[in-house]
Design an enzyme around this catalytic site. Structure first.
Site, PDB file in Angstrom:
ATOM      1  N   ASP A  98       0.980  -1.246   0.015  1.00  7.03           N
ATOM      2  CA  ASP A  98       0.180   0.197  -0.095  1.00  7.03           C
ATOM      3  C   ASP A  98       0.664   1.349  -0.132  1.00  7.03           C
ATOM      4  OD1 ASP A  98      -2.424  -1.346  -0.149  1.00  7.03           O
ATOM      5  OD2 ASP A  98      -2.509  -1.341   2.101  1.00  7.03           O
ATOM      6  N   ARG A 129      -2.187   1.514  -9.735  1.00  7.68           N
ATOM      7  CA  ARG A 129      -1.478   2.296  -9.085  1.00  7.68           C
ATOM      8  C   ARG A 129      -0.044   2.568  -9.825  1.00  7.68           C
ATOM      9  NH1 ARG A 129      -3.004   0.899  -2.901  1.00  7.68           N
ATOM     10  NH2 ARG A 129      -5.032   2.505  -2.918  1.00  7.68           N
ATOM     11  N   ARG A 171      -4.829   6.650  -1.633  1.00  9.85           N
ATOM     12  CA  ARG A 171      -3.388   6.726  -1.589  1.00  9.85           C
ATOM     13  C   ARG A 171      -2.540   7.730  -2.485  1.00  9.85           C
ATOM     14  NH1 ARG A 171      -2.959   3.963   3.037  1.00  9.85           N
ATOM     15  NH2 ARG A 171      -3.986   1.863   3.006  1.00  9.85           N
TER      16      ARG A 171
END
Length: 207
Positions: A98, A129, A171
């Site tokens: 993460d 991501r 995030r």
């Protein structure tokens, strides 16, 4: 089934993924010291701290103790260290999955090259991501390359200016929010509210 469940008191430690953003900011700061109290330091969750230490950051775990089955500690970060690029492979990925977008942002300010591989799982998170962090860093002026299973960031201590497209990924908003807090950078986050998924008070705490 149990005939009855007994009540108990549990001390919940601080979330290491949330703490990571502030350890990164402290590591990038020119001076000062940050102390994050009672953070979970379970060995399966401390990969980002280990990576920061390998990069040269001055990090210590103080007053470690076991609470409610978890190891917790105060995390001390002293600013002013010179960071260097590192390589992270598949075996370490589960311990900092993460935090990898944040690591990519941090790597823009580390001397040399930071290479992350074996992280294809990042493509099926709240956003892709890998693609999102690479495209945003590149658009802000950083030197970054996309890999099928990760990324390469070549540190250049850039002055970053522009708009970050988060794709509603908390995030991403927080990682680039940390870069936006650095002196000289001018970064606009397109969706600041998405941080509420994991850290509703992030912007206030950052301020």
């Amino acid at each position: 089934p149990a005939s009855r469940l007994a009540p108990l008191d549990v001390t919940v430690p601080g979330d290491p993924s949330s703490a990571a953003f502030f350890t990164a900011l402290a590591a990038l700061a020119p001076d000062g010291e940050l102390l994050l109290r009672r953070v979970c330091v379970n060995e399966t969750r401390t990969g980002f701290l280990a990576a920061l230490k390998e990069m040269g950051a001055n990090i210590e775990l103080l007053d470690q103790e076991r609470l409610a089955g978890e190891w917790v500690a105060d995390v001390s970060v002293k600013a002013g260290a010179t960071l260097r690029g590192i390589s992270i492979g598949r075996e370490a990925i589960p311990t900092l999955i993460d935090e990898l977008p944040l690591l990519a942002c941090l790597a823009a300010y580390a001397e040399g090259e930071t290479r992350v591989t074996g992280a294809e799982e990042l493509r099926v998170k709240e956003s892709d991501r890998i693609a999102v962090v690479v495209s945003n860093l590149r658009s802000l002026g950083a030197d970054v390359e996309e890999l099928p299973d990760g990324f390469v960031v070549r540190g250049s201590a850039p002055t970053l200016r522009g708009r970050v497209v988060t794709h509603a990924d908390h995030r991403m908003a927080m990682a680039f929010g940390i870069l936006g807090a650095l002196p000289g950078n001018e970064i606009e986050i397109d969706d600041r509210e998405c941080v509420a998924v994991s850290y509703p008070t992030f912007w206030g705490d950052l301020s």
